[in-house]
Design an enzyme around this catalytic site. Structure first.
Site, PDB file in Angstrom:
ATOM      1  N   GLU A   1       0.840  -1.208   0.000  1.00 53.67           N
ATOM      2  CA  GLU A   1       0.000   0.000   0.000  1.00 53.67           C
ATOM      3  C   GLU A   1       0.871   1.252   0.000  1.00 53.67           C
ATOM      4  O   GLU A   1       2.078   1.184   0.218  1.00 53.67           O
ATOM      5  CB  GLU A   1      -0.856   0.035   1.272  1.00 53.67           C
ATOM      6  CG  GLU A   1      -2.158  -0.734   1.177  1.00 53.67           C
ATOM      7  CD  GLU A   1      -3.234   0.031   0.435  1.00 53.67           C
ATOM      8  OE1 GLU A   1      -2.954   1.152  -0.030  1.00 53.67           O
ATOM      9  OE2 GLU A   1      -4.345  -0.504   0.296  1.00 53.67           O
TER      10      GLU A   1
ATOM     11  N   ARG B   1      -7.946   0.683  12.739  1.00 54.22           N
ATOM     12  CA  ARG B   1      -6.548   1.065  12.535  1.00 54.22           C
ATOM     13  C   ARG B   1      -6.488   2.118  11.455  1.00 54.22           C
ATOM     14  O   ARG B   1      -7.407   2.245  10.645  1.00 54.22           O
ATOM     15  CB  ARG B   1      -5.694  -0.139  12.128  1.00 54.22           C
ATOM     16  CG  ARG B   1      -6.030  -0.725  10.769  1.00 54.22           C
ATOM     17  CD  ARG B   1      -4.876  -1.557  10.224  1.00 54.22           C
ATOM     18  NE  ARG B   1      -5.245  -2.351   9.073  1.00 54.22           N
ATOM     19  CZ  ARG B   1      -5.384  -1.895   7.826  1.00 54.22           C
ATOM     20  NH1 ARG B   1      -5.208  -0.613   7.568  1.00 54.22           N
ATOM     21  NH2 ARG B   1      -5.707  -2.706   6.844  1.00 54.22           N
TER      22      ARG B   1
ATOM     23  N   ASN C   1      -5.530   3.668   8.003  1.00 51.35           N
ATOM     24  CA  ASN C   1      -5.400   3.109   6.666  1.00 51.35           C
ATOM     25  C   ASN C   1      -4.698   4.151   5.792  1.00 51.35           C
ATOM     26  O   ASN C   1      -3.715   4.735   6.243  1.00 51.35           O
ATOM     27  CB  ASN C   1      -6.803   2.711   6.170  1.00 51.35           C
ATOM     28  CG  ASN C   1      -6.764   1.706   5.062  1.00 51.35           C
ATOM     29  OD1 ASN C   1      -5.910   0.810   5.065  1.00 51.35           O
ATOM     30  ND2 ASN C   1      -7.655   1.821   4.103  1.00 51.35           N
TER      31      ASN C   1
ATOM     32  N   ASN D   1      -9.866   5.445   2.505  1.00 50.43           N
ATOM     33  CA  ASN D   1      -8.867   5.004   1.537  1.00 50.43           C
ATOM     34  C   ASN D   1      -8.320   6.167   0.724  1.00 50.43           C
ATOM     35  O   ASN D   1      -7.874   7.149   1.307  1.00 50.43           O
ATOM     36  CB  ASN D   1      -9.445   3.863   0.693  1.00 50.43           C
ATOM     37  CG  ASN D   1      -8.732   2.557   0.998  1.00 50.43           C
ATOM     38  OD1 ASN D   1      -7.510   2.524   1.106  1.00 50.43           O
ATOM     39  ND2 ASN D   1      -9.483   1.487   1.139  1.00 50.43           N
TER      40      ASN D   1
ATOM     41  N   ASP E   1      -9.853   1.669  -4.120  1.00 45.08           N
ATOM     42  CA  ASP E   1      -8.913   1.615  -2.995  1.00 45.08           C
ATOM     43  C   ASP E   1      -8.085   2.899  -2.973  1.00 45.08           C
ATOM     44  O   ASP E   1      -8.629   3.966  -2.742  1.00 45.08           O
ATOM     45  CB  ASP E   1      -8.086   0.327  -3.122  1.00 45.08           C
ATOM     46  CG  ASP E   1      -7.361  -0.026  -1.842  1.00 45.08           C
ATOM     47  OD1 ASP E   1      -7.070   0.888  -1.062  1.00 45.08           O
ATOM     48  OD2 ASP E   1      -7.062  -1.211  -1.623  1.00 45.08           O
TER      49      ASP E   1
END
Ligand code: CA
Length: 289
Positions: free
Chosen positions: A15, A98, A100, A145, A195
């Site tokens: 990521e 959490r 991201n 995201n 995403d």
């Protein structure tokens, strides 16, 4: 168009690509692998940096070192992951949240949002300023995201993945605060969610499609998909521009949750890919603090 392999790195959940133009390096995080990776284009050297928490996103700091948005809030650390200094946890009441995705704006403020792993809309988007003060910018989020800005930095684009679209906000340039939220893009394909995201100099958005085997370029003014880049991995997670001409798109992917058969079909899942797309992208900004 098809993306090519940059480096086979077998990430669980690759990521947050960051292009470090000063050193010609690409950085990214493997959230579930609890590692930050960096790859030197010139020497081909690839390093894996162990971190003590799952890092959802990070930014390089102007002063050197890194700011991370991690499982237990924001922290500062050295480039080798050492000297982890916790700043704050905006959601201490949510153990199943959490951090991201996250990214800095052109003024060096670090925007990052949280992911409610129970899929309840209790996550949020935050900004942390260079003086390390922070505030909540949007709530009611499930899986915070992709983030991107328009060429004039007056419009902010945002993905809450489970809403299957891209929203836009107006930005107050003095504070970075957001207003006037509206959905501008919707992904219709079943099983595919948006995403990570980046923007190019023409103001178009490049959206990584989780479950979609591709990154797609969209016009946020019309809501239309303009083109796609095929990626040989089902779970495409994020993308960022970089390279000498700033016209190269770097793409991260994940291998999490694949069956044995899927792993055989996509042996490069979890790797980083790249492609020159014929348009220059917006740079990755550093944290000004
Ligand atoms: Ca993501």
């Amino acid at each position: 168009m098809k993306a090519n392999l940059l480096i086979a790195c077998n990430c669980i959940l690759g990521e947050g690509p960051v292009w470090d133009e000063r050193r010609g390096m690409l950085w990214w995080t493997d959230i579930d692998g609890k590692r930050i990776h960096r790859y030197d284009r010139e020497t081909g050297r690839h390093e894996r940096i162990e971190v003590p928490e799952k890092v959802g996103a990070f930014a390089l700091r102007e002063k050197g070192g890194i700011i991370v948005a991690a499982a237990n809030g924001w922290a500062l650390c050295n480039e080798d992951g050492s000297d982890w200094r916790h700043i704050a946890d905006p959601e201490p009441e949510h153990a199943n949240h959490r951090f991201n995705d996250g990214k800095c704006d052109a003024s060096g403020r670090f925007y990052a949002g949280t992911y409610a792993l129970d899929n309840q809309p209790r996550a949020s988007l935050y900004v942390i300023q260079p003086d390390l003060s922070w505030e909540r910018l949007a709530d009611g989020v499930i899986c915070s995201n992709g983030l991107a800005w328009s060429p004039d930095d007056r419009t902010f684009y945002y993905i809450d993945s489970l809403k299957k679209g891209v929203d836009r906000f107006q930005v107050d340039p003095a504070t970075g605060r957001l207003s006037d939220r509206r959905t501008v893009i919707t992904l219709e394909e079943p099983g595919v969610v948006p995403d990570g995201m980046t923007a190019d100099e023409e103001g178009m958005l490049w959206v990584a499609e989780w479950g979609g085997w591709k990154v797609s370029r969209w016009n946020p003014r019309t809501g239309q998909r303009l083109m796609t880049v095929e990626v040989p991995a089902k779970y495409v997670t994020s993308c960022a521009f970089g390279g000498e001409g700033m016209d190269e798109l770097f793409i991260t992917t994940a291998s999490v949750g694949l069956t044995e058969e899927e792993r055989r079909q996509q042996p490069l899942a979890g790797s980083v890919f790249h492609i020159k797309v014929g348009v220059r992208g917006r740079p990755t900004y550093r944290f000004a603090g």
